[in-house]
Enzyme design. Structure first.
Site, mmCIF file in Angstrom:
data_model
loop_
_atom_site.group_PDB
_atom_site.id
_atom_site.type_symbol
_atom_site.label_atom_id
_atom_site.label_comp_id
_atom_site.label_asym_id
_atom_site.label_seq_id
_atom_site.Cartn_x
_atom_site.Cartn_y
_atom_site.Cartn_z
ATOM 1 N N HIS A 19 23.867 -50.361 38.779
ATOM 2 C CA HIS A 19 23.981 -49.594 40.018
ATOM 3 C C HIS A 19 24.599 -48.210 39.786
ATOM 4 C CE1 HIS A 19 22.791 -50.318 44.036
ATOM 5 N NE2 HIS A 19 23.933 -50.649 44.577
ATOM 6 N N TYR A 64 31.863 -45.444 47.540
ATOM 7 C CA TYR A 64 31.097 -46.667 47.279
ATOM 8 C C TYR A 64 29.673 -46.446 47.768
ATOM 9 C CZ TYR A 64 35.240 -48.951 45.594
ATOM 10 O OH TYR A 64 36.349 -49.238 44.847
ATOM 11 N N ASN A 113 20.553 -49.131 49.457
ATOM 12 C CA ASN A 113 21.565 -48.852 50.483
ATOM 13 C C ASN A 113 22.200 -47.466 50.367
ATOM 14 O OD1 ASN A 113 21.203 -51.267 51.835
ATOM 15 N ND2 ASN A 113 22.693 -52.345 50.559
#
Length: 195
Positions: A19, A64, A113
């Site tokens: 990620h 994040y 996301n």
């Protein structure tokens, strides 16, 4: 001014995970062009410099992944950037094999996301992106566990090659040569070439 943002998670335990490939790519750009990405502002680690004659901001949002748009919208608004012409986002893609990248002028979030957050905060999906392949998750794996996991040694070698391709593509895109970047890199399949 041109903004290149790499997506990832800020915590040490996420370093070098699938990620965080966006962060890894920004680090490689920063090293190659001697840009210090350590200034904390706009909810990101930022660095300004010049790449191939273009003034750039390199950014690694520290919000994040799921809130990446909060940081990028702050930077875009502060510098009055046009997302369509002056923003490039680099992130992981599970539909591409490690070693491959895909260049896009714009598009949907495709289930990512971080990109979803950017589209929501900017109010547009018209921004350039480079997707760096991290490979498909194994059938019985949880997606979060997979993307937050580390590459095998073999895959990491391919990923490092893809990061170099992403750097070359980014330079073309900064100069408005998105079509050339797409032609040069979207057709390239390192996995089949290297086997």
């Amino acid at each position: 001014m041109f903004l290149i943002a790499g997506l990832g998670n800020p915590d040490k335990r996420y370093e070098k995970t699938r990620h965080n490939i966006g962060f890894d790519t920004i680090d490689a750009l920063a090293e190659k062009y001697h840009i210090n990405v350590t200034e904390k502002k706009h909810k990101a680690l930022c660095g300004t410099g010049v790449i191939d004659g273009v003034k750039v901001i390199l950014a690694k949002p520290q919000t994040y992944m799921n809130l990446s748009g909060e940081s990028l919208s702050e930077i875009v608004n502060f510098y009055k950037l046009d997302p369509e012409e002056e923003l490039l986002v680099i992130f992981d893609d599970i539909s591409l094999e490690p070693g491959n990248i895909r260049v896009r002028k714009k598009g949907s979030a495709g289930g990512h996301n971080g990109v979803k957050s950017i589209i929501a905060e900017l109010g547009t999906q018209d921004f350039m992106r480079i997707k760096v392949g991290v490979g498909e998750k194994p059938k019985d794996w949880n997606l979060a566990d997979y993307v937050l996991g580390h590459f095998s040694r073999e895959d990491r070698v391919h990923v490092e090659e893809a990061i170099q391709d992403a750097l070359d593509a980014a330079v073309l895109m900064m100069h408005g040569e998105v079509d050339k970047a797409m032609n040069d890199f979207n057709a390239k399949n390192r996995r089949t070439q290297n086997q």
